[in-house]
Design an enzyme around this catalytic site. Structure first.
Site, PDB file in Angstrom:
ATOM      1  N   ASP A  68       0.874  -1.151   0.000  1.00 22.11           N
ATOM      2  CA  ASP A  68       0.000   0.000   0.000  1.00 22.11           C
ATOM      3  C   ASP A  68       0.918   1.207   0.000  1.00 22.11           C
ATOM      4  OD1 ASP A  68      -2.713   0.885  -0.142  1.00 22.11           O
ATOM      5  OD2 ASP A  68      -2.492   1.709   1.867  1.00 22.11           O
ATOM      6  N   PHE A 147       1.926   6.565 -13.099  1.00 29.58           N
ATOM      7  CA  PHE A 147       0.516   6.647 -12.744  1.00 29.58           C
ATOM      8  C   PHE A 147       0.377   7.441 -11.456  1.00 29.58           C
ATOM      9  CE2 PHE A 147       2.313   2.954 -10.754  1.00 29.58           C
ATOM     10  CZ  PHE A 147       1.702   2.838  -9.525  1.00 29.58           C
ATOM     11  N   GLY A 148      -0.845   7.666 -11.050  1.00 31.73           N
ATOM     12  CA  GLY A 148      -1.089   8.369  -9.792  1.00 31.73           C
ATOM     13  C   GLY A 148      -0.587   9.802  -9.836  1.00 31.73           C
ATOM     14  N   ARG A 176       8.598   2.517  -3.873  1.00 33.59           N
ATOM     15  CA  ARG A 176       8.232   1.111  -4.064  1.00 33.59           C
ATOM     16  C   ARG A 176       9.487   0.260  -4.256  1.00 33.59           C
ATOM     17  NH1 ARG A 176       4.461   2.086  -7.341  1.00 33.59           N
ATOM     18  NH2 ARG A 176       2.888   2.183  -5.732  1.00 33.59           N
TER      19      ARG A 176
END
Length: 191
Positions: A68, A147-148, A176
């Protein structure tokens, strides 16, 4: 070694496959028969990561990991944080970015950080790994990769947004990738 990555996000899956290489046979949720949406009902990034991984282990009996992530903005007291994916009211990245830019319109401090927490459930035992990268948020979007919030986030020490970097460039420095590097090191004895 076979592991399930508990995600339905194709962008995350591509990033992680690039990071893990050929060492692990990565299964998707669909490949293990999980068609349902995984629960994300806690109020922390750590909690959501753990909840998803434990759900897969408890319902499918498969070693797995879940992540997450969230964008934590200093001027917004850490928001959107755990609510990053739905910050604009739905899972629409443009809506999320628009809300952040609106809320930061008069902010002089545009510092932020991306945080990822990975939870690994291996033979029923739970392990967590955290990766963080700090940076600044732009007033406009740049780039078309990723993305995001990638089009507005410039990592410290860089001049381009995540969205202006290739997946390989971003993969070398991202939150990440930092968390996954810890996961991969932990898993080395199992490969």
């Amino acid at each position: 070694m076979q592991l399930c990555f508990a995600t339905n996000n194709a962008h995350k899956l591509a990033e992680i496959k690039a990071l893990l290489g050929e060492t692990f046979a990565l299964k998707t949720l669909k490949e293990i028969g999980c068609e349902e949406e995984l629960p994300e009902t806690t109020d922390t990034i750590e909690g959501n990561s753990r909840q998803k991984a434990e759900y897969v282990w408890e319902h499918f009996g498969v070693d797995c990991f879940a992540d997450d992530s969230g964008l934590e903005i200093t001027a917004l007291n850490g928001a959107p944080g755990v609510h990053s994916a739905y910050y604009g009211g739905s899972r629409d990245f443009q809506g999320n970015i628009a809300r952040v830019l609106e809320e930061l319109k008069s902010a002089s401090d545009r510092s932020a950080r991306f945080k990822t927490v990975i939870t690994l459930v291996l033979q029923g035992k739970v392990y967590q790994f955290e990766g963080v990268i700090t940076g600044q948020l732009l007033k406009e979007q740049r780039g078309s990769q990723g993305f995001g919030y990638d089009p507005i986030f410039v990592p410290d020490g860089h001049e381009r947004t995540f969205a202006e970097m290739s997946i390989e460039e971003k993969g070398k420095i991202s939150h990440r990738s930092r968390a996954f590097a810890q996961l991969v090191d932990f898993l080395k004895p199992y490969s």
